[in-house]
Design an enzyme around this catalytic site. Structure first.
Site, short mmCIF file in Angstrom:
data_model
loop_
_atom_site.label_atom_id
_atom_site.label_comp_id
_atom_site.label_asym_id
_atom_site.label_seq_id
_atom_site.Cartn_x
_atom_site.Cartn_y
_atom_site.Cartn_z
N ILE A 135 -12.55 64.45 -133.37
CA ILE A 135 -12.89 65.65 -134.13
C ILE A 135 -11.99 65.67 -135.36
CG2 ILE A 135 -13.80 67.04 -132.23
CD1 ILE A 135 -11.13 68.38 -131.91
N ASP A 136 -12.41 66.38 -136.40
CA ASP A 136 -11.67 66.39 -137.65
C ASP A 136 -10.26 66.96 -137.49
OD1 ASP A 136 -13.96 65.42 -138.87
OD2 ASP A 136 -14.66 67.41 -139.47
N LYS A 137 -9.39 66.58 -138.41
CA LYS A 137 -7.99 67.03 -138.38
C LYS A 137 -7.89 68.55 -138.26
CE LYS A 137 -3.93 67.38 -141.36
NZ LYS A 137 -3.36 67.08 -142.70
N ARG A 235 -20.38 70.62 -140.29
CA ARG A 235 -20.00 71.08 -141.63
C ARG A 235 -21.10 70.75 -142.65
NH1 ARG A 235 -14.29 68.24 -142.20
NH2 ARG A 235 -14.16 69.45 -144.14
#
Length: 301
Positions: A135-137, A235
């Site tokens: 998953i993204d930062k 997103r």
């Protein structure tokens, strides 16, 4: 290795600048080092950092080779939600990178896992032990971690078969009028902004389902369910239908909530345990910051 084809709009740029703008988590000086080390090729040949790319050039970029000693276990006090001999479920806080990269070898989820877990699968190499998906930062939430290679392959197969349950909570700009929906639009590299993704005709299949949880004056709280797992999928998809995530620095609106990143939380993960053939599901509550923002919006509505 990453392959990049130069567009007409990028014709004439210095290669170090060109790559620094395209390759995530890097810098111009890092790219200059890679070029000098000969791990950047243009049409199969090495070049100098001042080489100016031409339209249709094929640029191949290799990662800097890290040795095992570069990645050390760190006591990051990770929240291990579940663990047995085969698999673990871990909570990744917002702001933490999942795995090390060249020039960034500490403070990642992998560093913490190496300290807290006895075994991790090795399929993804020394940089990503145990990492089945990411998953993204700046997205918080739950991740599956494999402790052996057999488990790793089985969990990846479930991701490919779309049988893993992945539910996210997202706060988006705008008031969505309908209660639920499905976004089915292919995602690929954005030709106008190479570090971003976008809905493009030649992209990979991407499907996101969403349900409205709560509406506010200018925002909507939604549950997003992933059928596929493309880079930045939620997103990109929510922006595509006109409801970008609040706080998203890459895909969101300039005038947004004061946050440290997109309001997105991977709250539920469910999968069939490879060794026990039993479905397991885990849920993580929203982070305090996320809850506080929702409370403020409820108060204003």
């Amino acid at each position: 290795m990453q392959e990049i084809k130069v567009t007409q709009a990028e014709d004439g740029l210095r290669i170090d600048r060109f790559l620094a703008e395209i390759v995530p988590d890097t810098s111009r000086s890092d790219m200059q080092g890679r070029i000098k080390d000969g791990i950047v090729l243009v049409n199969g040949n090495t070049v100098k950092p001042n080489y100016r790319v031409k339209a249709d050039d094929l640029v191949k970029v290799d990662e800097r080779e890290l040795v095992e000693s570069d990645i050390v276990p760190e006591d990051l006090d990770l929240d291990i939600v579940y663990e047995d001999d085969h698999v673990a479920v871990v909570y990744k806080p917002r702001g933490m990178v999942v795995h090390p990269a060249a020039g960034h070898t500490s403070g990642t989820l992998v560093n913490g896992l190496m300290h807290q877990l006895d075994n991790l699968s090795g399929i993804n190499g020394e940089l990503r032990p145990g990492i089945v998906h990411r998953i993204d930062k700046d997205t918080s939430g739950l991740l599956m971690v494999a402790k052996d290679d057999v488990t790793h392959r089985a969990l990846v197969d479930q991701l490919v078969d779309k049988s893993v349950t992945r539910r996210y909570t997202a706060l988006v700009h705008g008031v969505i009028p309908h209660d639920k929906g499905t976004i089915e639009a292919p995602i690929g590299r954005n030709p106008k902004e190479r570090q971003a993704m976008a809905v493009v005709d030649d992209g990979k299949e991407a499907v996101t389902h969403f349900n409205v949880i709560e509406r506010f004056d200018e925002f909507t709280l939604v549950e997003c369910i992933l059928e596929t797992g493309r880079t930045h999928q939620i997103r990109v998809h929510m922006k595509y239908i006109g409801y970008p995530l609040a706080g998203d620095p890459k895909y969101g609106q300039r005038k947004t909530l004061d946050t440290d990143g997109q309001m997105l939380h991977a709250g539920t993960i469910g999968f069939i345990h490879p060794a026990r053939d039993e479905y397991m599901e885990f849920t993580s509550p929203l982070p305090d910051e996320f809850e506080d923002i929702i409370s403020e919006l409820e108060h204003k509505s």
